[in-house]
Design an enzyme around this catalytic site. Structure first.
Site, PDB file in Angstrom:
ATOM      1  CE  LYS A   1      -0.425  -0.257   5.019  1.00 38.10           C
ATOM      2  NZ  LYS A   1      -1.304  -0.657   6.137  1.00 38.10           N
TER       3      LYS A   1
ATOM      4  CE1 TYR B   1      15.170  31.019   7.597  1.00 36.82           C
ATOM      5  CE2 TYR B   1      15.265  28.708   6.966  1.00 36.82           C
ATOM      6  CZ  TYR B   1      15.128  30.044   6.629  1.00 36.82           C
ATOM      7  OH  TYR B   1      14.947  30.382   5.318  1.00 36.82           O
TER       8      TYR B   1
HETATM    9  C1  PLP Z   1      -0.569  -1.809   6.633  1.00 36.99           C
HETATM   10  C2  PLP Z   1      -1.183  -3.065   7.053  1.00 36.99           C
HETATM   11  C3  PLP Z   1      -0.393  -4.201   7.287  1.00 36.99           C
HETATM   12  C4  PLP Z   1       1.115  -4.143   7.256  1.00 36.99           C
HETATM   13  O1  PLP Z   1       1.551  -3.535   8.441  1.00 36.99           O
HETATM   14  P1  PLP Z   1       3.122  -3.451   8.799  1.00 36.99           P
HETATM   15  O2  PLP Z   1       3.144  -2.963  10.188  1.00 36.99           O
HETATM   16  O3  PLP Z   1       3.713  -2.467   7.833  1.00 36.99           O
HETATM   17  O4  PLP Z   1       3.664  -4.803   8.632  1.00 36.99           O
HETATM   18  C5  PLP Z   1      -1.028  -5.391   7.596  1.00 36.99           C
HETATM   19  N1  PLP Z   1      -2.378  -5.461   7.679  1.00 36.99           N
HETATM   20  C6  PLP Z   1      -3.173  -4.385   7.474  1.00 36.99           C
HETATM   21  C7  PLP Z   1      -4.646  -4.534   7.596  1.00 36.99           C
HETATM   22  C8  PLP Z   1      -2.605  -3.168   7.165  1.00 36.99           C
HETATM   23  O5  PLP Z   1      -3.389  -2.106   6.956  1.00 36.99           O
END
Ligand code: PLP
Length: 375
Positions: free
Chosen positions: A35, A252
């Site tokens: 994702k 800054y």
């Molecule tokens: C993003 C996600 C994962 C992966 O999570 P990580 O902590 O990056 O391994 C797994 N299951 C769901 C439902 C997610 O949204």
């Protein structure tokens, strides 16, 4: 000549990490989570490294279509499922498995006439309290889902709130009690579950962040013993050098003051490149392969580093912001966040290269949307 900042993406590191995950979960299949455009790495760039995975999980329908167009024939899981009627059609056309977490999604499926039944993963809310059916109503939801002609296989899914920093039994026991005797493949574990909770591996694991070599806890030393490799290296160069007299300040707000004569390097990387503005003086960074620290505030296009440990450094010296010498989690921890956020926030203006199998660097097939386009 463009600004000297570059992100290098290493598909071989992802391939290595997938192999480690398979070794850690020998009786499970692996949904690799890509994702947010593969956590900022670019789905197309790392796709060849996922060959050993059993499935790909993501959120956006357009990313799912991209993965099918790349030639992926194994399962694809939509982690948040569908949002409107047309999504069922797309799931049907592209053979997507969809998470189902609420009655509204069951109604969308009930109203649909897909050519083939849609495989679903029915999601339980066992205490995370974001998405899913509560344990008390889970069996009822399962019975209704299983009775729908538009639904194919019904898997059982759960997500842990504390797999990265403690026990998961409070959720796992709820899940097991509520699903007793229910058939269906189970998928419960994110990266933290893969690393630390073998009891929750079950049929399918869903690792995301460890694919890219980052720690689920956001703390690099927590994963130091697992042999994960960093999938992204962010490098730049020194574009200016200053010598501060005692009591002079840099940047800054004058937040850093030299207490002795000191050489400062100015690096072509700032928060508009995705480097966290919250990174305080002391955040690790490497110059010419030597670890040192940033000093003063991060500005939009530049940040400044202490050159005391690397007196040979000069304009043109190579700087690693994160990668092998400085873990993305080290920068994240110093900045009060986690590696996930930094990887996903790599800015579109940063040129990206993909390292080849032979270790050579090739220009990536660049399309405008291949930088991180989602959150
Ligand atoms: C993003 C996600 C994962 C992966 O999570 P990580 O902590 O990056 O391994 C797994 N299951 C769901 C439902 C997610 O949204």
């Amino acid at each position: 000549m463009p600004r000297p900042i570059t992100a290098r993406i290493h598909p071989e590191a992802v391939r290595h990490n997938v192999g480690l995950i398979k070794q850690m979960t020998p009786t499970s299949r692996v949904w690799t989570v890509v994702k947010a455009n593969a956590y900022g790495h670019g789905i197309e760039r790392i796709y060849p490294a996922l060959a050993q995975a059993d499935g790909i999980a993501l959120l956006d329908l357009d990313e799912a279509v991209r993965v099918r167009e790349l030639g992926w024939t194994k399962p694809i899981l939509l982690l948040e499922g569908i949002f409107e009627p047309v999504d069922v059609e797309l799931a049907d056309n592209h053979r997507l498995t969809v998470a189902v977490h609420c009655n509204e999604q069951l109604q969308l499926l009930a109203a649909a006439r897909p050519r083939r039944p849609i495989d679903i993963m029915l999601k339980m809310n066992s205490g995370m309290n974001r998405l899913g059916f509560r344990p008390q109503v889970f069996r009822d939801a399962w019975e209704r889902a299983s009775a729908l002609p538009s639904v194919g296989s019904v898997g059982l899914m759960n997500h842990f709130a504390t797999a990265d920093d403690g026990a998961i039994d409070w959720q796992l026991d709820e899940f097991d009690a509520a699903t007793q005797g229910m058939p269906g493949e189970q998928s419960l574990s994110n990266s933290a579950g893969v690393l630390w909770h073998p009891r929750a591996h079950r049929d399918w694991v869903r690792p995301g962040t460890i694919l890219y070599g980052a720690s689920p806890t956001g703390v690099a030393r927590d994963v130091a013993d697992f042999g994960l490799r960093a999938a992204m290296t962010l490098t730049s160069r020194i574009i200016g050098v200053q010598t501060l007299a005692p009591q002079e300040t840099v940047g800054y707000g004058r937040t850093f003051r030299a207490d002795q004569p000191m050489r400062i390097g100015v690096v072509a990387c700032g928060y508009a490149d995705g480097y966290p503005r919250h990174a305080p003086s002391g955040t690790p960074i490497a110059v010419d392969g030597v670890r040192t620290r940033i000093v003063g505030r991060v500005s939009m296009d530049m940040l400044t580093v202490d050159l005391t440990p690397c007196p040979q450094a000069a304009i043109g010296s190579t700087v690693e912001l994160w990668g092998d010498q400085v873990k993305v989690d080290e920068v994240a921890e110093a900045s009060g966040t986690i590696g996930y956020e930094l990887m996903c926030a790599l800015a579109r203006r940063v040129p990206v290269e993909v390292t080849g199998a032979a270790g050579a660097t090739t220009a990536a097939a660049q399309t405008p949307q291949t930088a991180c386009t989602t959150n």
